[in-house]
Design an enzyme around this catalytic site. Structure first.
Site, short mmCIF file in Angstrom:
data_model
loop_
_atom_site.label_atom_id
_atom_site.label_comp_id
_atom_site.label_asym_id
_atom_site.label_seq_id
_atom_site.Cartn_x
_atom_site.Cartn_y
_atom_site.Cartn_z
N HIS A 140 7.93 -6.52 2.78
CA HIS A 140 6.51 -6.94 2.58
C HIS A 140 6.24 -7.51 1.10
O HIS A 140 7.13 -7.34 0.22
CB HIS A 140 5.67 -5.59 2.65
CG HIS A 140 5.31 -5.27 4.01
ND1 HIS A 140 4.36 -4.57 4.76
CD2 HIS A 140 6.11 -5.23 5.32
CE1 HIS A 140 4.29 -4.26 5.87
NE2 HIS A 140 5.68 -4.73 6.37
N GLU A 158 4.14 -8.00 -1.20
CA GLU A 158 3.84 -7.35 -2.39
C GLU A 158 5.17 -6.52 -3.07
O GLU A 158 5.14 -6.39 -4.29
CB GLU A 158 2.74 -6.58 -2.51
CG GLU A 158 2.41 -5.56 -1.37
CD GLU A 158 1.86 -6.16 0.02
OE1 GLU A 158 2.55 -6.90 0.42
OE2 GLU A 158 0.89 -5.58 0.48
N LYS A 171 20.26 6.94 -10.61
CA LYS A 171 18.86 7.00 -10.31
C LYS A 171 18.46 8.45 -10.57
O LYS A 171 17.56 8.94 -11.07
CB LYS A 171 18.70 6.45 -8.87
CG LYS A 171 17.20 6.44 -8.58
CD LYS A 171 17.12 5.96 -7.20
CE LYS A 171 15.63 5.76 -6.70
NZ LYS A 171 15.55 5.07 -5.39
ZN LIG Z 1 2.75 -3.96 3.52
#
Ligand SMILES: [Zn+2]
Length: 388
Positions: free
Chosen positions: A83, A85, A356
């Site tokens: 996506h 963003e 991590k």
């Molecule tokens: Zn999204």
């Protein structure tokens, strides 16, 4: 100052102009059957709070996420969530890593970052404010009301009862819903929307991810360890927001995280009438399978990639076959870890996940935030580990 273009309009115009410059292979197309494709555009920009100048850091498009099953062969190379963003924020982190790597190797000054005297770590120069531009409301909680008002298919979906099990990935966790099912339910975590007959993705919606970022910062585990000051989104700019949309953003973001356990950093919501040219305009339009990312490095260099199925366009292999060499995007974990280890050679024998998991303060913040967003439990995505 008459005639001055307002910041939101200025940003939206720059983002559209840079989008226009992307290669045709990075963009949605008109299919041979006449169906027009649409996509979402996103960008991270830095605003110089002294001069008002803007500096674009990343530009991205995309509306797709990979099924969880695909991750078993990823080894850090596949981008689960394409996506726009989320890609833009990944891009921001890659630019930070590249900048630090450059400073280290050439002892060059950076326009983005400076070194903190106290500990030798880095911080974003104080003048910068971070803007995230998204061409439409983020998927998930913040956009559910708008969708249910506008979609002709919503009336049937609205009738889902909270006891209908198929809306959940795991019926024991009724605070995580699958995609857009049970439209009218607000304040819950949702997975990325997708067709009901498609393989399940466990990637969470952009609303949920942006919520989390305003607690943990937009830094990933690598940039988190290199910077001593977190970076938050100062402005979220989305075209054509009305009063209800802004209210939905407030409800979905700070209201969901009203809790003393975590410190949510509010963003300022901005809007503009300048609409993205390839936004969805008609119900007949189909989402583009292609995603893209462009980085604007501080030396004036740019890197542009078209992505398909989480890897560079042209590199995807089907099913259980191994991935092609060099298929990974510059914003993949694999590529970022490569840069990180050049900056910090102490971790040359460590796997990505070991590293991590060693960032315990960050992991705790994530855990607390997830507990607030989904009180009945969490569904992690498949671990995606590798050593380079
Ligand atoms: Zn999204």
């Amino acid at each position: 100052m008459g005639g001055e273009v307002l910041l939101p309009d200025r940003v939206a115009k720059i983002v559209q102009e840079e989008y226009n410059k992307l290669k045709p292979s990075s963009k949605p197309v008109l299919r041979s059957n006449g169906v027009k494709e649409w996509t979402v555009l996103a960008s991270t920009l830095l605003l110089d709070s002294n001069t008002g100048n803007l500096k674009m850091i990343s530009l991205s498009t995309g509306v797709k996420a990979l099924p969880d099953k695909e991750l078993s062969r990823s080894g850090g190379k596949m981008i689960h969530d394409c996506h726009a963003e989320i890609l833009a924020l990944r891009g921001f982190n890659t630019v930070l890593l590249k900048d630090i790597d450059n400073m280290n190797q050439n002892l060059r000054q950076s326009d983005l970052l400076e070194i903190s005297d106290a500990n030798g770590k880095y911080h974003l120069r104080a003048k910068w404010k971070l803007i995230l531009y998204i061409s439409r409301l983020p998927c998930g909680d913040a956009s559910m009301r708008t969708l249910s008002n506008s979609s002709p298919t919503s009336s049937s979906l609205k009738s889902i009862d909270d006891s209908d099990e198929f809306q959940y990935i795991d019926p024991n966790i009724p605070t995580i819903l699958r995609g857009r099912l049970n439209f009218s339910r607000n304040g819950v975590v949702r997975t990325k929307p997708g067709r009901l007959d498609s393989l399940t993705t466990l990637s969470k919606s952009c609303s949920d991810k942006l919520c989390l970022r305003q607690v943990t910062s937009i830094l990933n585990c690598m940039t988190w360890s290199l910077l001593d000051t977190p970076v938050f989104i100062d402005y979220l700019l989305i075209p054509q927001l009305n009063y209800d949309n802004k209210n939905d953003l407030l409800l979905s973001f700070q209201n969901r995280l009203k809790c003393s356990k975590v410190n949510y950093r509010p963003m300022k919501y901005l809007t503009t009438t300048v609409k993205f040219s390839e936004d969805k305009n008609f119900i007949t339009e189909e989402p583009s399978s292609m995603s893209s990312i462009k980085l604007f490095l501080t030396q004036g260099e740019t890197i542009e990639e078209a992505l398909l199925n989480g890897v560079k366009n042209g590199s995807y292999t089907k099913g259980n076959k191994p991935l092609r060499k060099n298929c990974e995007s510059i914003v993949s974990r694999y590529a970022q870890w490569h840069i990180y280890k050049r900056i910090n050679p102490n971790y040359s024998a460590t796997s990505y996940l070991e590293f991590k998991r060693s960032q315990t303060a960050r992991l705790e913040l994530i855990k607390y935030t997830n507990e607030i967003l989904s009180s009945e439990g969490w569904l992690p995505t498949q671990p995606d580990d590798f050593a380079v």
